[in-house]
Enzyme design. Sequence first.
Site, short mmCIF file in Angstrom:
data_model
loop_
_atom_site.label_atom_id
_atom_site.label_comp_id
_atom_site.label_asym_id
_atom_site.label_seq_id
_atom_site.Cartn_x
_atom_site.Cartn_y
_atom_site.Cartn_z
CD GLU A 241 -1.73 -2.37 1.69
OE1 GLU A 241 -0.54 -2.60 2.01
OE2 GLU A 241 -2.64 -3.21 1.83
CG MET B 150 22.90 12.43 3.21
SD MET B 150 24.12 13.51 2.46
CE MET B 150 23.21 14.13 1.04
CG PHE C 158 -9.79 -9.46 11.37
CD1 PHE C 158 -8.52 -9.84 11.83
CD2 PHE C 158 -10.05 -9.55 10.01
CE1 PHE C 158 -7.56 -10.30 10.94
CE2 PHE C 158 -9.09 -9.99 9.12
CZ PHE C 158 -7.84 -10.37 9.59
CD GLN C 159 -7.41 -7.24 7.51
OE1 GLN C 159 -8.33 -7.04 6.72
NE2 GLN C 159 -6.24 -7.74 7.13
CE LYS D 232 -17.30 -6.52 3.53
NZ LYS D 232 -16.66 -7.80 3.93
#
Lengths: 161, 564
Positions: free
Chosen positions: B49, B477, B111-112, B161
Amino acid sequence: MRHTISISVMNEFGVLSRIAGLFSGRGFNIESLCVAETIDPRVSRMTIVTSGDDRIIEQITKQLNKLVNVIKVHDLTGEEYLERELALIKVNCNADNRAEVLSIVDIFRAKVVDVSPRSYTIEVTGDEEKIAAITELLRPFGIKEIVRTGRIAMARSPKAK
Amino acid sequence: MKKTGAEIFIESLFKEGVDTIFGYPGGAVLPIYDALYKSRLRHILVRHEQGAVHMADGYARATGRPGVVLVTSGPGATNTVTGLATAYMDSIPVVAFTGQVPTELIGNDAFQEADIVGITRPCTKHNYLVKDIRDLARVIKEAFYIATTGRPGPVLVDLPKDVLNDSTEFIYPDKVHIPSYQPTYKGHPGQIRKAVNQILASKRPIIYAGGGVISSNAANELRQFAKKLGIHVTTTLMGLGAFPGTDPLFLGMLGMHGTYGANMAVTNTDCLIAIGARFDDRVTGKIDEFAPYAKIIHIDIDPTSISKNVVVDIPIVGDVRGVLKDMMKLLTAAKVREFKKGLKEWHGDIDGWMKTHSLSAAQDMTRKIRPQYVIERLYRLTKGDAIITTEVGQNQMWAAQFFKFKEPRRLLTSGGLGTMGYGFPAAIGAQIACPDKTVIDIAGDGSIQMNIQELATAVEYKLPVKVAILNNRFLGMVRQWQEFFYDKRYSYTCIGNKPDFVKIAEAYGGVGLRAKKPDEVDPVIKEALKVKDRPVFMDFVVDAAEDVYPMVPAGQPLSKMLLV
């Protein structure tokens, strides 16, 4: 220097958190914060007391204005405005000193809102100094508990010329 | 006719003119993925993602149109945070849609589930949780409006949802009305007049231009303004391309790794014209000694940028493009002629500075490859006609110094947040937006490994993105700072000669090429530029001892540069 900032915000989910997050994320101080709905239920009014030099206050007001939910930011400091705080003070008392406590309550135009054999609970409104003054006078009797609101403030209407 | 939340989502994107979205499916967004199955909306399936957000960001920077992301709840949403913070710091219009657990489960540690609206509040311009399907179309409209207007930035919309499964009448609003959000576009005429008078009264003026010129699409106006008055231009990293890199009035980038000429000019100017820039610490060095002799004019659409770091004499809040046009209206030919006469001496000083300590990509062909040389060759062999993305660190600074950007939207780089792993997915997003352009990610061997999984995305969509890995076996760097400021104690910056980038590219189905000697650089680049249907990794094994110069140590004034 301390500033009292009055903010109109959209009365939406998460607004308080956006404003609190802005202050903490950018390292600005909040000394007190009050928030409640206005006469228009879609709008809430917040009064924030904060401190900082001119540049910091300028950043605070600009950053507040930048938040999408903020309608108006008004720094009241330096103008004519009314400010009030409310405190509930539970103070010890007994038969010997009840009269003395009541006279202090009277002087400050406060109210006794709860009584028990060993205590009075006093409600007082006023500016910060008034609340500090009554607290000092009651302290010798033994303050059991004190709860204070933050400051709320409103600009005064312009005086007739 | 009633539509489901998922259908309304897709219809609304069409209404916004979205042609491509970058996403990754999951449980909470299944209703949208089911609707996508039947839709002609183009969905690019990423491998992580974070990659999706950087791709949308690259797409947005390359085109000026908002990039759109779709991910699921919980981990899908939290993986977008770095991408959103990157876009936020650089003011890039990205609209991210995250799935969320059904409204009745929110707050139940489902969940999630993650409170993504809470998590992203400080790294988005604004965000929304849609709790009622009747708000959905309006919120999407507002999200695009907020992302693309004023000072642009990312906006996140969280979609439970059940809202996606619910249905209602679809009415897409024509207009947005947010009383609390009214950006200022038009500059104050009085301030504009003051600024023009200040400029015309100056003898040693400099323009300091930033990314705001690019987001405002004001590169033409900036060029006209600078040319008309004969004022030299230095840009920030984000501003590269806002003024032609090949123009004689261009001084290069200023700041920590800016050119000697730009930093000396800014230190000595009597009138600093800051345009769409925000006085970042990497630009100013020690703030008290920044442009000490200058009256400062600052044009910016964001009032919070003004007098945040440096106190400004003449602020102008407004859209850069309109303000520059208004300023040019006040420049009469006679005044300009008089003004330019007074600049001779100053131009002489600048020419002198630009000649001393100029940047060099010279390569001794018998020694190890210099990374600067690789960039110089990329510039020559593409004739500068490429979109360059970078990772973060030495690769980024050398790209900024040695590639000359003639146009805006040609350098896509994470300037504010400094996100390693940005360049490769951003290049993929840019390539999708501009299929006919050469897109090159200038990378380090450290950064490229932070989103290397997107090779699969590039292969799947046959994207000929080129990645030039300046492979010095170090986190260069940081190693450079350890060399300069920590007595060469190279604590955990040596990452060794692994993995084999040629094999990695090949394993994914891309092309892998390697150059170990200077005379192999050109053939590798030429070979890479021929590839049109798959990604190419070019592994340039470069001299690990190379440092980025000039360098202003953090907290020092710009005039205190370390020079080779």
